[in-house]
Design an enzyme around this catalytic site. Structure first.
Site, PDB file in Angstrom:
ATOM      1  CD  GLU A 181      -3.009  -0.968   0.136  1.00 20.93           C
ATOM      2  OE1 GLU A 181      -3.160   0.148  -0.399  1.00 20.93           O
ATOM      3  OE2 GLU A 181      -3.648  -1.980  -0.222  1.00 20.93           O
ATOM      4  CB  SER A 510     -51.101 -29.755  -3.057  1.00 22.02           C
ATOM      5  OG  SER A 510     -51.111 -30.883  -3.915  1.00 22.02           O
TER       6      SER A 510
END
Length: 986
Positions: A181, A510
């Protein structure tokens, strides 16, 4: 060049110049004569294209360069003419001329831009906000409140945001982040000029601000705590100023500490919580490779996520991928994207002197193998409930799709924003659901196939695998539609954001029928609860659906709902239609795949991807809420840490069905739980609902409601097909939705405890709407009864049913008809049938129009057991009529003595009398009979009788009277005649 040549070229140049100037001046004078003063120009006057080309050719042929001294002695006008001719004659001079012009323009632009940027930079620096050290503080976890305002759980607990001192962060971890970084972190004063120049060149090269910004760790910390994340020059300039200021306020160690505790690791924030999240250990124990893995993440948290995530095709969610190594150990492979960046990091660490060559080689080998010891956090204290998992997903989705957050911003706010989230969870209900999900008595036994698959998988992988019946349940508050309880699995939950079956799609069987067939049909007023269909095997195009039970003939829609009859649902769907059915499905919140627009899905629940328990609960809650569907939300408001309202979440309401439809379907579904397909009761409460079972008993459901709560329960296996070493095992739950143990028992147990806990001892569904009327109908035809309806051979079929006003049938029962039946054939009697064989009775005659368009019976002559003796199959052909009797059939018999037919005979003992048996046919013709005869005497001691063919012989034996009976039998029909015999003495 000699002097002679020099004089020659000089003379040529002078002649050329004179001729050029003379021609030019003459043209200028000519223009002045015309009254128009020509502008001064180094170019010749306007020429045609051919003239210009000839002119340029002449220049290139005759042009002779002159020395600088001679050039300076020319007038300004002559110098311009010379330069023009020079550019025409010498191409390099022309190119140089344009380059000089461009360079001057570019320099002017750069100077102007620089001045503007300098002025703007000064302004931005002056107006930049001051460094606020309070923004570097670590915000508390976001708190989830229950529906009573009490704390329930937190997003980002102590294990997820564990602040760690720089002294407890190993140097190797610090070095990994600094290397990738900000490699000059310890030498700059907040900004890295070399990095800025490199970033600037990259912007010029790529013409984009999307690349690296040359940000230092200090700048990243400032950007994440003080400024916007958008890549803008203004933010960058302010970032420089604040970074320099921060460097003067804190030490390098404190800045790095703040950065490592604040940085986003996708599923965690801060180095310590990230270490626990991805490696299940403290950052103090990280290896070089593991430190590089974590250092890779902040650059693009989603892309460099350490875990490999695999999308589940059923629910669309992502889950961590794992596998077993050669030693039988479970490992979690490293994301290759992360591995590549981690390799870059350890290379930089080597180049910067942070690690040795040997250390680099070991770390590289670990990264290259993708086995770096990844392990999901096992600490149960950090485990979210299934409800919290679902709440996180709903919040994340809403923040991104409704409130303008990016995904990273939403994660930051949820996990590290100190938010207060007012949820809908009821802790009492959630506890009941979680407790009963651990009760093995509420689950069916593991199937034999599941046991075999578990054993085979365990043997194959060396890792213990156990496929067991699973469950999910969602409970909604009917008064609000809010989710008050949710479980996504059986047993103890061991990981946050894990597989949540309450949000996963399963086939619903169902359970779909009330939602997508019956309620839409009643609401559209194309069917009623009294509408009847023939429950026999049928074909719809190329599809031949089946019942899970028997086929009993004509049944009403109410009976079809209670008994979950597939044949009734399919035929009702044909009447309702795909467009109507699917439109209601979508309004109910169901999700339809393009392949779901048909009867297999909408009538019988065979959806391509299925539906989630959450959506099913919301859909069924429409009925007790008088036809209004409410979005099943899990939170109502979100506040910031100061208590300011950020946004509210209002449940959207949709009027799907009329109150009348909701009332009727609710009433019909009471029959389901009262012996229809199950038996369920909650003390003091009416219960209504629907079971659901899929093909091969793969999944089982119960979705139902009381006046207060609606719940949807799913049972099944996580995998229905398991293949091990080439052998495939089928894992089906093996029970129906109404079975106990099973969904019915889980629903019943939970609801009984919930109502008892809440002190709910009585209740009722919404009262009967004014638009409901009651009428008598025939349960066979579904029409108004006639006097014949009550004469059904099985008993009266007149019933009382409720209707939406205006939908009571106006047609009369045409199924029950009075027929003359010949008992010998069981068919319609003809004029040839003897009256003794003809009966008049009421029977059911089914018209062909009873089937909806597109539906045909597989066996038109099928007579269900329930309709035997009551059903007459009318074909409309001669086959409907009796064929036993014809014009030649015997209708009666008599005894003939010659031509007479005496009623009695007087005889003396010891005498014999002979008579002839003859018959009369339907054509009134007398015919001889020789077969099918028998005879008896009422007193064989007085007179006996015998037959030989068609001859009857009577023997007088003793004084007295008796009756001789002759019987003729033909195709199960019997005819008799008698004669009296009086016997006297000799």
């Amino acid at each position: 060049m000699n002097k002679k040549d020099d004089r020659y070229y000089t003379k040529k140049q002078q002649d050329y110049n004179r001729s050029s100037n003379s021609g030019l001046k003459s043209k200028i004078r000519l223009k002045k004569v015309k009254g128009r003063a020509a502008a001064s120009s180094p170019k010749p006057p306007k020429l045609t294209k051919e003239q210009r080309l000839a002119y340029h050719a002449k220049i290139r042929e005759e042009f002779v360069p002159i020395s600088k001294q001679k050039y300076k002695r020319l007038s300004k006008q002559q110098q311009k003419i010379y330069k023009y001719q020079e550019r025409v004659a010498i191409p390099k001079k022309r190119i140089l001329f344009y380059i000089q012009r461009a360079a001057l323009g570019f320099c002017a632009f750069c100077v102007a831009t620089g001045v503007v940027l300098c002025l703007l930079s000064i302004f931005w620096i002056i107006t930049a906000p001051p460094v606020d050290l309070s923004k570097l503080e670590y915000i508390e976890s976001s708190v989830i409140l229950d529906n009573q305002g009490n704390q329930y759980q937190v997003f980002q607990g102590t294990e997820k945001r564990e602040v760690v001192s720089i002294d407890n962060i190993p140097e190797i971890v610090q070095d990994a982040f600094v290397s990738i970084e900000d490699e000059r972190y310890y030498t700059h004063q907040g900004i890295d000029l070399k990095g800025i120049i490199k970033a600037g060149l990259n912007v010029i090269k790529t013409q984009s601000l999307s690349g690296s910004g040359g940000s230092t760790i200090t700048q990243q910390l400032i950007k994440g705590t003080h400024l916007s994340d958008v890549k803008k020059l203004k933010r960058k300039v302010m970032e420089w100023k604040l970074s320099i200021q921060l460097e003067g306020m804190l030490t390098k160690e404190k800045i790095l500490e703040a950065y490592l505790n604040k940085v986003n690791f996708a599923w965690a924030w801060g180095i310590e919580s990230a270490s626990w999240t991805f490696f299940d250990k403290s950052c103090e124990d990280l290896s070089i490779a593991q430190a590089a893995v974590l250092a890779s993440v902040p650059n693009a948290p989603t892309y460099y996520m350490p875990f490999v995530l695999e999308k589940n095709v059923d629910d669309g969610l992502y889950y961590i991928t794992s596998k077993t190594d050669e030693a039988g150990n479970k490992i979690y492979p490293l994301n290759p994207n992360n591995a590549n960046r981690a390799k870059l990091i350890i290379k930089k660490m080597l180049d910067l002197g942070y690690i040795s060559q040997d250390e680099y080689s070991i770390a590289y080998a670990q990264l290259d193998s993708l086995n770096v010891g990844l392990k999901p956090q096992s600490n149960s204290r950090s485990t979210y409930s299934y409800f919290t998992d679902a709440l996180y997903n709903q919040l994340l989705s809403d923040m991104v799709n409704k409130h303008g957050y990016t995904k990273e911003e939403a994660q930051e706010a949820l996990l590290n924003g100190g938010l207060v989230i007012q949820s809908t969870i009821d802790k009492d209900i959630q506890t009941i659901l979680e407790t009963n999900a651990k009760n093995n008595k509420l689950f069916p036994a593991q199937s034999a196939s599941a046991k075999a698959a578990s054993a085979a998988k365990t043997k194959s992988t060396g890792e213990t695998v156990n496929y067991i019946p699973q469950c999910a349940m969602v409970v909604l508050d009917n008064s609000t539609g809010y989710v008050v309880g949710l479980i996504g699995g059986r047993g103890e939950k061991t990981a946050s954001l894990s597989l949540n079956r309450a949000l996963r799609k399963f086939q619903i069987g169902s359970s779909t029928k009330p939602l997508t067939v019956y309620a839409p049909g009643i609401d559209a007023q194309v069917i009623t609860l009294a509408t009847t269909f023939d429950n026999v095997r049928i074909r719809v195009g190329g599809w031949a659906p089946r019942n899970s039970g028997s086929y009993v003939g004509m049944q009403t829609v109410r009976q079809g709902i209670a008994k979950s009859v597939n044949m009734i649902a399919v035929q009702a769907f044909q009447v309702v239609g795909i467009e109507t059915s699917s439109s209601y499905a979508l309004k109910l919140g169901l999700e339809l795949d393009p392949n779901d627009y048909g009867g297999a899905a909408l009538a019988l629940g065979g959806y391509t991807k299925g539906q989630t328990p959450l959506r099913m609960a919301a859909a069924f809650a429409t009925f007790p809420n008088q036809g209004v569907r409410t979005d099943p939300i899990m939170y109502t408001a979100v506040y910031d840490k100061e208590g300011n309202l950020l946004f509210e979440n209002t449940a959207e309401k949709t009027q799907v069905f009329s109150a009348e439809t909701a009332f009727l379907v609710t009433d019909a579904m009471k029959g389901v739980v009262r012996g229809g397909t199950t038996n369920i009761s909650v003390s003091g409460m009416p219960v209504s609902g629907k079971t659901g079972t899929t093909d091969d008993l793969r999944h089982a459901w119960f979705c139902g409601f009381t006046p207060y709560y609606t719940g949807a329960v799913w049972y099944g296996y996580d995998e229905n097909k398991v293949t091990v070493d080439g052998k495939t095992y089928t894992l089906n739950i093996g029970i129906y939705g109404g079975n106990k143990p099973g969904p019915a028992s889980m629903w019943e147990t939970d609801m009984r405890q919930i109502h008892a806990k809440k002190g709910l001892t009585s209740g009722s569904f919404p009262s009967r709407p004014e638009g409901i009327v009651t009428a008598s109908v025939d349960s066979v035809s579904g029409k108004r009864p006639t006097e014949l309806t009550a004469q059904d051979p099985r008993g009266s079929t007149v019933i009382s049913e409720m209707f939406i006003a205006g939908t009571v049938p106006s047609a009369s029962d045409d199924f029950h008809q009075e027929l003359r039946i010949c008992t010998a054939s069981g068919k319609l009697a003809t004029e040839f049938c003897p009256e003794s064989t003809v009966v008049t009775k009421v029977m059911i005659v089914k018209p062909e129009s009873r089937f909806p368009a597109g539906v045909t019976p597989l066996d038109p002559d099928y007579i269900p057991a329930a309709e035997k003796g009551a059903l007459f199959i009318m074909t409309g052909t001669a086959a409907d009529y009796c064929t036993v009797h014809s014009a030649t059939s015997i209708k009666s018999i008599d005894l003939y003595n010659g031509a007479s037919t005496p009623d009695f005979f007087n005889m003396h003992t010891g005498n014999n009398q002979t008579l002839t048996v003859k018959g009369t046919n339907a054509s009134m013709e007398t015919v001889d009979i020789s077969t099918g005869l028998s005879c008896t005497s009422s007193d064989p001691t007085i007179a006996s009788a015998s037959l030989s063919g068609g001859t009857l012989t009577i023997h007088a034996l003793a004084v007295g009277n008796c009756t001789i009976t002759v019987t003729y039998t033909e195709t199960s029909v019997t005819y008799t005649t008698t004669i009296t015999v009086n016997v006297s003495g000799p």
